[in-house]
Scaffold this active site. Structure first.
Site, PDB file in Angstrom:
ATOM      1  N   ASP A  10       0.842  -1.201   0.000  1.00 48.86           N
ATOM      2  CA  ASP A  10       0.000   0.000   0.000  1.00 48.86           C
ATOM      3  C   ASP A  10       0.879   1.253   0.000  1.00 48.86           C
ATOM      4  O   ASP A  10       0.737   2.130  -0.843  1.00 48.86           O
ATOM      5  CB  ASP A  10      -0.911   0.005   1.238  1.00 48.86           C
ATOM      6  CG  ASP A  10      -1.643  -1.312   1.396  1.00 48.86           C
ATOM      7  OD1 ASP A  10      -2.629  -1.512   0.683  1.00 48.86           O
ATOM      8  OD2 ASP A  10      -1.193  -2.147   2.211  1.00 48.86           O
TER       9      ASP A  10
ATOM     10  N   GLU B 174       2.141  -6.455  -5.678  1.00 54.80           N
ATOM     11  CA  GLU B 174       1.785  -5.520  -6.743  1.00 54.80           C
ATOM     12  C   GLU B 174       2.990  -4.727  -7.238  1.00 54.80           C
ATOM     13  O   GLU B 174       3.380  -4.814  -8.399  1.00 54.80           O
ATOM     14  CB  GLU B 174       0.731  -4.567  -6.175  1.00 54.80           C
ATOM     15  CG  GLU B 174       0.242  -3.554  -7.141  1.00 54.80           C
ATOM     16  CD  GLU B 174      -1.152  -3.052  -6.803  1.00 54.80           C
ATOM     17  OE1 GLU B 174      -1.483  -1.963  -7.241  1.00 54.80           O
ATOM     18  OE2 GLU B 174      -1.931  -3.737  -6.117  1.00 54.80           O
TER      19      GLU B 174
HETATM   20  O1  TRH Z   1       4.515  -5.950   0.452  1.00 52.94           O
HETATM   21  P1  TRH Z   1       3.611  -6.611  -0.505  1.00 52.94           P
HETATM   22  O2  TRH Z   1       3.316  -8.006  -0.253  1.00 52.94           O
HETATM   23  O3  TRH Z   1       2.270  -5.815  -0.594  1.00 52.94           O
HETATM   24  C1  TRH Z   1       1.024  -6.474  -0.812  1.00 52.94           C
HETATM   25  C2  TRH Z   1       0.516  -6.187  -2.194  1.00 52.94           C
HETATM   26  O4  TRH Z   1       0.559  -4.833  -2.564  1.00 52.94           O
HETATM   27  C3  TRH Z   1      -0.897  -6.685  -2.335  1.00 52.94           C
HETATM   28  O5  TRH Z   1      -1.436  -6.302  -3.581  1.00 52.94           O
HETATM   29  C4  TRH Z   1      -1.740  -6.120  -1.210  1.00 52.94           C
HETATM   30  O6  TRH Z   1      -3.017  -6.587  -1.318  1.00 52.94           O
HETATM   31  C5  TRH Z   1      -1.151  -6.508   0.113  1.00 52.94           C
HETATM   32  O7  TRH Z   1       0.181  -6.049   0.209  1.00 52.94           O
HETATM   33  C6  TRH Z   1      -1.941  -5.920   1.268  1.00 52.94           C
HETATM   34  O8  TRH Z   1       4.248  -6.554  -1.982  1.00 52.94           O
HETATM   35  P2  TRH Z   1       4.529  -5.355  -2.997  1.00 52.94           P
HETATM   36  O9  TRH Z   1       3.258  -4.799  -3.533  1.00 52.94           O
HETATM   37  O10 TRH Z   1       5.475  -5.860  -3.971  1.00 52.94           O
HETATM   38  O11 TRH Z   1       5.229  -4.214  -2.128  1.00 52.94           O
HETATM   39  C7  TRH Z   1       6.509  -4.323  -1.634  1.00 52.94           C
HETATM   40  C8  TRH Z   1       7.180  -2.962  -1.626  1.00 52.94           C
HETATM   41  O12 TRH Z   1       8.385  -3.024  -0.894  1.00 52.94           O
HETATM   42  C9  TRH Z   1       7.545  -2.464  -3.022  1.00 52.94           C
HETATM   43  O13 TRH Z   1       7.293  -1.078  -3.125  1.00 52.94           O
HETATM   44  C10 TRH Z   1       9.032  -2.719  -3.125  1.00 52.94           C
HETATM   45  C11 TRH Z   1       9.445  -2.489  -1.696  1.00 52.94           C
HETATM   46  N1  TRH Z   1      10.698  -3.108  -1.298  1.00 52.94           N
HETATM   47  C12 TRH Z   1      11.741  -2.282  -0.898  1.00 52.94           C
HETATM   48  O14 TRH Z   1      11.605  -1.039  -0.937  1.00 52.94           O
HETATM   49  N2  TRH Z   1      12.900  -2.850  -0.463  1.00 52.94           N
HETATM   50  C13 TRH Z   1      13.096  -4.200  -0.423  1.00 52.94           C
HETATM   51  O15 TRH Z   1      14.184  -4.671  -0.023  1.00 52.94           O
HETATM   52  C14 TRH Z   1      12.031  -5.037  -0.884  1.00 52.94           C
HETATM   53  C15 TRH Z   1      12.208  -6.537  -0.876  1.00 52.94           C
HETATM   54  C16 TRH Z   1      10.852  -4.464  -1.282  1.00 52.94           C
END
Ligand code: TRH
Length: 384
Positions: free
Chosen positions: A21, A279
């Site tokens: 989010d 996402e």
């Molecule tokens: O964290 P998520 O599992 O978020 C999820 C999804 O958005 C899903 O659609 C939603 O319904 C749920 O949450 C509630 O995965 P996502 O979307 O990939 O977000 C991870 C974020 O973290 C992304 O912006 C990349 C960031 N990130 C970093 O900044 N540093 C890191 O080392 C890693 C591994 C990720």
């Protein structure tokens, strides 16, 4: 001569779970501010989560401003200003009712957008751009849905992303510095390097087993988080924090720090295979153009299976026909779906086919709509 004032937008974000989010909101806010000259106020219920992905060590007891985005803690006393031209509620997070009531009273009611979750499913075409009227206040909310074609609002993508990626990949010193920062040596010649960012997943152990007998060395880089905890439990290891390494046969698994979004992008650019989730990391792995395995956010009654099928439906036309069945079987298995198991013996050729496919898909998607621009276009057409 008077300088026209910047448009003012409010973005509302509730951190339901994980980083998705705030990850999407933060990226959107930065693009709106940096590329569209918008004064963005990001209203978020748990601003401290932003620390993890924005690499800031601010204390959030008052509003802070970074990257030209004002970040404020969600409160019922927040109101729009007379300058507010657009209000974006991200993922139907319901801005406070007093805020909406104040919005409806303004001489010029701001455009109210509900930014929905990303979807590859076909229903997007029928719902993107629809209006829904608030039953008491009589103001309309515009539904904008991110997606993978022109019938959607598109995908978030910084205008300089390709150039940044190209420059980084052609700079061996910058790449070496990145690996050094993560505490992992750069890939040895002939090595397969992968990243793993997922939810709990029983198939990971099976994959590691296969990789430990792979014909060439493999390093799987795992940012701290749920995948590490899951691995520790399943393997019965004390693999817990950045710096921990586990070796078996041709495989080593290295735990690295959870970084900010920009550093995570660079990790994705440098890996031969990216295992991502949710996402935002899905979209970032697409822009990285390397082989990718996506784990959908698990939902009750396996509702996420339809999401996997829809995304596969868009990916498979880019996969060479001889490898399409293997690629689909691997993706489905990774998401706990029934059907033919993966052809583990052909993993190398499946990864190669996925590499070409994701890169070709990346190029096709880059010609499609960009999400922040779609929102700006919607705001512009409302004002005209
Ligand atoms: O964290 P998520 O599992 O978020 C999820 C999804 O958005 C899903 O659609 C939603 O319904 C749920 O949450 C509630 O995965 P996502 O979307 O990939 O977000 C991870 C974020 O973290 C992304 O912006 C990349 C960031 N990130 C970093 O900044 N540093 C890191 O080392 C890693 C591994 C990720």
């Amino acid at each position: 001569m008077t300088v026209p004032s910047k448009p003012h937008w409010d973005l509302f974000c509730r951190v339901v779970d994980n980083f998705g989010d705030i990850g999407v909101c933060w990226r959107l806010a930065r693009i709106l501010a940096a590329e569209h000259g918008i004064a963005v106020r990001l209203v978020v219920d748990r601003p401290e989560i932003l620390d993890r992905i924005a690499n800031s060590h601010e204390i959030y007891n008052k509003s802070v401003c970074y990257h030209h985005v004002e970040v404020v803690r969600w409160s019922d006393s927040i109101r729009p200003s007379t300058d507010t031209s657009v209000v974006v509620e991200v993922f139907a997070c319901d801005p406070p009712e007093p805020y909406l009531a104040a919005m409806a009273e303004l001489a010029r009611c701001p455009l109210w957008i509900n930014l929905e979750y990303l979807s590859a499913e076909s229903w997007v075409a029928g719902c993107h751009g629809m209006l829904s009227r608030h039953p008491q206040l009589g103001i309309d909310k515009l539904f904008m849905i991110p997606g993978f074609d022109r019938a959607s609002a598109g995908l978030l993508r910084e205008s300089s992303l390709d150039e940044q990626r190209r420059r980084f990949l052609s700079d061996p010193e910058a790449r070496a510095a990145m690996w050094c920062g993560l505490g992992v040596p750069p890939p040895a010649p002939g090595e397969l390097r992968a990243s793993l960012f997922g939810y709990e997943n029983p198939v990971v152990v099976r994959l590691l087993d296969v990789l430990s007998r792979h014909s060439r060395p493999v390093t799987v880089v795992v940012p701290e988080g749920r995948s590490v905890a899951d691995l520790s439990r399943r393997l019965g290891l004390g693999l817990a924090r950045a710096g921990d390494v586990w070796r078996e046969g041709s495989l080593q698994v290295a735990v690295v720090p959870f970084t900010d979004q920009h550093s995570y992008d660079r990790l994705l650019w440098c890996c031969d295979l990216n295992m991502v989730r949710g996402e935002d990391s899905l979209v970032r792995a697409l822009w990285a153009g390397r082989a990718m395995l996506w784990q959908a956010y698990p939902q009750q009654d396996d509702d996420h299976h339809a999401k996997v099928e829809a995304l596969l439906g868009r990916l498979l036309p880019f996969v060479e026909p001889a490898a399409a069945d293997d690629a689909a079987a691997l993706w489905r298995h990774w998401n706990g779906m029934s059907g033919r198991g993966p052809a583990w013996a052909r993993l190398e050729s499946t990864v190669a086919a996925l590499t070409s496919a994701i890169d070709a898909w990346r190029q096709a998607l880059a010609k499609g709509p960009e999400l922040a621009t779609s929102l700006v276009n919607a705001a512009t057409s409302q004002i005209q």
